[in-house]
Design an enzyme around this catalytic site. Structure first.
Site, PDB file in Angstrom:
ATOM      1  N   ASP A  39       0.826  -1.211   0.000  1.00  0.00           N
ATOM      2  CA  ASP A  39       0.000   0.000   0.000  1.00  0.00           C
ATOM      3  C   ASP A  39       0.861   1.262   0.000  1.00  0.00           C
ATOM      4  O   ASP A  39       0.784   2.096   0.904  1.00  0.00           O
ATOM      5  CB  ASP A  39      -0.943   0.015   1.207  1.00  0.00           C
ATOM      6  CG  ASP A  39      -2.083  -0.971   1.074  1.00  0.00           C
ATOM      7  OD1 ASP A  39      -2.355  -1.415  -0.060  1.00  0.00           O
ATOM      8  OD2 ASP A  39      -2.702  -1.306   2.100  1.00  0.00           O
ATOM      9  N   GLU A 233     -11.569  -1.557  -2.208  1.00  0.00           N
ATOM     10  CA  GLU A 233     -10.885  -0.720  -1.221  1.00  0.00           C
ATOM     11  C   GLU A 233      -9.764   0.046  -1.913  1.00  0.00           C
ATOM     12  O   GLU A 233      -9.678   0.077  -3.142  1.00  0.00           O
ATOM     13  CB  GLU A 233     -10.326  -1.584  -0.086  1.00  0.00           C
ATOM     14  CG  GLU A 233      -9.382  -2.684  -0.547  1.00  0.00           C
ATOM     15  CD  GLU A 233      -9.031  -3.677   0.553  1.00  0.00           C
ATOM     16  OE1 GLU A 233      -9.603  -3.585   1.655  1.00  0.00           O
ATOM     17  OE2 GLU A 233      -8.178  -4.551   0.302  1.00  0.00           O
TER      18      GLU A 233
END
Length: 353
Positions: A39, A233
């Site tokens: 991420d 997401e």
């Protein structure tokens, strides 16, 4: 130059003809950098590039260019997050921006599979380690102040991203459950004010995964979605005139067992929609709204690349760059970072007029 050229070729193909995982040989191999990160968020500041990712107290890496070499130089926080929930030692999915000389690092604290979560922020006058002040939670879901207000009573408040338009900040967030949302930040970029009656915009939602797993039977209502799992997401909004682009990580993330991978197509992939407004509605190439399950598949598993996602966009002198993490088919427990040019002039965002 070889790295960029190869990746550009990859995206010329994948953005214009969405490559399915079933045809991995049709896409060139991605050139790996030396950065292992999950991420990532990448910024350019003070003549260098900084990458922030999941790790002890939010790990910071630095490099002279996007291709590296990358060096770990420290962390954002000097101790656990002050938010009393979730994984306080290793906050998730940071996003770092600079506004008028102040650096803001937004992060998540949660536990996997549950929506008892919060998004916090730390600020500094420098992008590197040291000097960061942790201000704690901006928004919360599940429990905590404001968690019973719309939309926080139905979302999972993780995976923050911030879009800046003029002098205004817009917090984008969400994972599974009701999907991706956006709320306005106050002028301090560190709060949202009164959560009652907040002007929230619904941006995207997964239509539902039919396959059942053990999480669907969890007795804790904060750790299951009675309407079914909806794996979307990692949202990020970028702007390339005249459109705003909403990038999504779609499918199952993380902790893959190479000997027991998800069914083909259910692992992470990168999808996108666009809108003339930063608040949506965002639509895909077919005109389907992302809140109705739309989203154009831009890049998925291929060759030795598995489950690309956790994406963001950085603008450099040569144009817009999409960066993301991915795993390797042969060893899918580590996340690697790479990037590619976005060529809007060639229609390669799948929106060919």
């Amino acid at each position: 130059m070889v790295l960029v050229a190869t990746l550009f070729s990859l995206f010329t193909v994948s953005l214009c003809r969405s490559i399915p995982r079933s045809s991995p040989s049709s896409s060139p191999y991605t050139q790996a950098t030396d950065l292992k990160i999950h991420d990532p968020t990448v910024i350019n500041a003070n003549g260098a590039y900084y990458a922030y990712g999941v790790g002890e107290h939010i790990v910071i890496h630095q490099a002279p260019g996007l291709a590296g070499p990358w060096k770990q130089i420290g962390s954002v926080l000097d101790k656990d997050s002050i938010i009393p929930k979730g994984d306080r030692a290793k906050p998730w999915a940071p996003t770092t921006i600079e506004v008028k000389g102040t650096f803001y690092c937004y992060y998540s604290v949660s536990n996997a599979g549950c929506r008892d979560s919060a998004i916090g922020v730390a600020t500094s006058q420098s992008p590197g380690p040291g000097g960061w002040t942790d201000h704690g939670a901006i928004v919360q879901s599940g429990t905590g102040q404001g968690s019973d207000e719309h939309p926080f009573n139905e979302v999972n408040a993780i995976d923050p991203a911030v879009l800046v338009t003029g002098d205004k900040g817009h917090l984008v967030f969400g994972s599974y459950w009701s999907g991706i949302w956006q709320v306005p930040l106050n002028e301090d970029f560190s709060s949202v004010g009164n959560t009652t009656g907040l002007n929230a915009h619904h941006l995207a939602k997964h239509p539902k995964t039919e396959r059942v797993n053990s999480q669907d039977q969890n007795p804790d209502p904060l750790c299951r979605d009675s309407s079914g799992r909806r794996p979307v997401e990692g949202a990020y909004i970028s702007y390339h005139a005249p459109y705003y682009y909403l990038w999504l990580s779609w499918g199952q993330c993380c902790d893959y067992d190479p000997n027991n991978l998800p069914p083909s197509g259910e692992e992470y992939s990168i999808r996108v929609g666009r809108s003339e407004s930063p608040h949506g509605p965002f639509v895909d190439k077919q005109g389907k709204e992302l809140t109705q399950g739309g989203g154009e598949l831009i890049y998925g598993s291929n060759n030795d690349v598995y489950a690309p996602g956790g994406q963001g966009v950085i603008t450099v002198e040569t144009g817009d760059i999409l960066y993301y993490h991915y795993s390797l088919y042969r060893y899918s427990t580590h996340s690697l970072y790479t990037f590619a040019n976005l060529d809007f002039n060639q229609g390669c965002t799948l929106f060919i007029q």
